[in-house]
Enzyme design. Structure first.
Site, mmCIF file in Angstrom:
data_model
loop_
_atom_site.group_PDB
_atom_site.id
_atom_site.type_symbol
_atom_site.label_atom_id
_atom_site.label_comp_id
_atom_site.label_asym_id
_atom_site.label_seq_id
_atom_site.Cartn_x
_atom_site.Cartn_y
_atom_site.Cartn_z
ATOM 1 N N LYS A 123 5.960 -5.609 -24.672
ATOM 2 C CA LYS A 123 6.956 -5.745 -25.754
ATOM 3 C C LYS A 123 6.410 -6.640 -26.858
ATOM 4 O O LYS A 123 5.561 -7.506 -26.629
ATOM 5 C CB LYS A 123 8.292 -6.296 -25.246
ATOM 6 C CG LYS A 123 8.286 -7.745 -24.714
ATOM 7 C CD LYS A 123 8.434 -8.817 -25.771
ATOM 8 C CE LYS A 123 8.280 -10.219 -25.169
ATOM 9 N NZ LYS A 123 7.953 -11.259 -26.123
ATOM 10 N N ASP A 160 13.102 -11.720 -19.909
ATOM 11 C CA ASP A 160 12.580 -10.523 -20.586
ATOM 12 C C ASP A 160 12.617 -9.282 -19.683
ATOM 13 O O ASP A 160 12.384 -8.170 -20.158
ATOM 14 C CB ASP A 160 11.109 -10.722 -21.001
ATOM 15 C CG ASP A 160 10.936 -11.756 -22.107
ATOM 16 O OD1 ASP A 160 11.946 -12.154 -22.705
ATOM 17 O OD2 ASP A 160 9.783 -12.147 -22.360
HETATM 18 P P1 ATP Z 1 6.269 -13.967 -22.386
HETATM 19 O O1 ATP Z 1 6.014 -13.171 -23.613
HETATM 20 O O2 ATP Z 1 7.289 -13.383 -21.462
HETATM 21 O O3 ATP Z 1 6.463 -15.440 -22.624
HETATM 22 P P2 ATP Z 1 3.463 -13.849 -21.867
HETATM 23 O O4 ATP Z 1 3.134 -12.457 -22.271
HETATM 24 O O5 ATP Z 1 3.112 -14.920 -22.826
HETATM 25 O O6 ATP Z 1 4.968 -13.913 -21.478
HETATM 26 P P3 ATP Z 1 2.503 -13.260 -19.247
HETATM 27 O O7 ATP Z 1 1.346 -12.370 -19.454
HETATM 28 O O8 ATP Z 1 3.758 -12.650 -18.772
HETATM 29 O O9 ATP Z 1 2.757 -14.161 -20.534
HETATM 30 O O10 ATP Z 1 2.025 -14.382 -18.203
HETATM 31 C C1 ATP Z 1 2.261 -15.752 -18.310
HETATM 32 C C2 ATP Z 1 1.808 -16.416 -17.002
HETATM 33 O O11 ATP Z 1 2.566 -15.900 -15.923
HETATM 34 C C3 ATP Z 1 0.354 -16.073 -16.660
HETATM 35 O O12 ATP Z 1 -0.530 -17.032 -17.173
HETATM 36 C C4 ATP Z 1 0.351 -16.057 -15.136
HETATM 37 O O13 ATP Z 1 -0.025 -17.303 -14.602
HETATM 38 C C5 ATP Z 1 1.804 -15.801 -14.729
HETATM 39 N N1 ATP Z 1 2.068 -14.459 -14.112
HETATM 40 C C6 ATP Z 1 2.836 -14.229 -13.048
HETATM 41 N N2 ATP Z 1 2.897 -12.911 -12.768
HETATM 42 C C7 ATP Z 1 2.153 -12.277 -13.664
HETATM 43 C C8 ATP Z 1 1.824 -10.903 -13.888
HETATM 44 N N3 ATP Z 1 2.282 -9.925 -13.076
HETATM 45 N N4 ATP Z 1 1.047 -10.610 -14.936
HETATM 46 C C9 ATP Z 1 0.610 -11.608 -15.749
HETATM 47 N N5 ATP Z 1 0.858 -12.915 -15.560
HETATM 48 C C10 ATP Z 1 1.634 -13.260 -14.541
#
Ligand code: ATP
Length: 311
Positions: free
Chosen positions: A18, A145
């Site tokens: 997203k 989310d």
């Molecule tokens: P958001 O936009 O929801 O804040 P994001 O895109 O910045 O999230 P994610 O890629 O969802 O961040 O991951 C953030 C942290 O969550 C990662 O650094 C990791 O340690 C942890 N994590 C737990 N499960 C997962 C997963 N299935 N995929 C990626 N990261 C994960």
């Protein structure tokens, strides 16, 4: 005829990333969470989550974006599957295999996407047929989310992002996503946003008329002008190079550019497919970012691409 009786083998679910077309952030509540008004938009970068029955719970991560993703119970996909098992009284363990193509810690909700995919996959594997509203309830328990990644498309959200409402949105949009090296921690970006605001009064978050009008029009230029993110200044404060990335993309012809969620991915809107291709080539050649991806939106939410009905 035989499929309904066949023993379960595996279920694979595809789930999009997203971006936030608009993110309005209120003052923190007493529990520390910030009330939001946001417009989520699912884009065609996908992870795939496959589940199958196993002797014990397990999880593996492969694919181009697997680095740094936990393979233990802290993975959001594992937490989602366990919560659904608990709420449905399921005791059969599963193995969860994630193929990651969504950048990690990039503000594109990859972890939440995997959680949504695990819910849909396990629901199918266990033959639960969980009503949508209940699945959304479990999703919201995993993370704010996650309900949107079940739904996909373009939607408004309030609360912490978990209260979804439909929005009238026309058109298909062409995006170029500039992925920076190193992630940004979501809590750190919110804390920086509060610090930058200081004692200034912050109005209750609400959708802007500019964004609603742009989405109704389906005009990419109107949408490009309406993109807005209250966390952008905080993300740039923590990662100043993001300002150069945004400038570069706009200079190379993007009709809008915005930090996605808490960053550091920058989402650029292009006029059409050809402009997106040109923009991606220029951004790659500029060397300002680690990776450049193209995607279209809106994309479908978590959906089964192959699998069996368990019962
Ligand atoms: P958001 O936009 O929801 O804040 P994001 O895109 O910045 O999230 P994610 O890629 O969802 O961040 O991951 C953030 C942290 O969550 C990662 O650094 C990791 O340690 C942890 N994590 C737990 N499960 C997962 C997963 N299935 N995929 C990626 N990261 C994960």
């Amino acid at each position: 005829m035989t499929s309904a009786m066949a023993p379960p083998s595996s279920v694979t679910v595809r789930v999009p990333a997203k971006i936030n077309l608009e993110l309005v952030v209120g003052a923190p509540r007493p529990d520390g969470y910030h009330p939001l008004s946001t417009v989520f938009h699912a884009v065609s970068l996908h992870d795939e989550v496959t589940v199958w029955p196993a002797d014990e719970w397990g999880l593996t991560v492969t694919g181009p974006q697997s680095l740094g993703v936990p393979e233990d119970g802290t993975n959001l996909a594992a937490r989602a599957a366990l919560l659904l098992a608990e709420s449905a009284g399921i005791t059969e363990p599963v193995h969860i295999a994630i193929r990651k193509d969504i950048p990690v810690a990039g503000g594109m909700a990859g972890g939440s996407a995997d959680a949504a995919a695990a819910l849909v996959a396990c629901d199918q594997l266990w033959g639960l047929g969980t009503p949508r509203v209940e699945l959304e309830h479990v999703a919201a328990e995993v993370g704010s989310d996650v309900p949107f990644l079940l739904t996909g498309g373009t939607a408004m959200a309030s609360g912490r992002g978990e209260v979804l409402a439909p929005v009238l949105a026309r058109g298909t949009y062409h995006w170029v996503l500039a992925v920076s090296e190193g992630g940004l921690s979501t809590p750190a970006v919110y804390a920086e946003c509060d610090r930058l605001r200081g004692d200034r009064p912050v109005p209750d978050p609400a959708p802007t008329p500019e964004m609603m009008t742009a989405l109704r029009s389906g005009d990419p230029r109107a949408l490009g002008a309406a993109l807005a993110n209250d966390l952008q200044a905080a993300a740039i404060s923590l990662m100043p190079a993001l300002a150069d990335v945004i400038d570069a993309g706009l200079e190379f012809g993007a009709i809008g550019g915005i930090v996605s969620g808490s960053g550091p991915t920058v989402a650029f809107l292009a006029e059409d497919n050809e402009s997106a291709l040109d923009l991606a080539v220029s951004l790659t050649a500029s060397g300002t970012v680690q990776d450049v991806r193209r995607a279209t939106g809106p994309a479908h939410g978590a959906h089964v691409v192959s699998g069996v009905r368990a019962r």
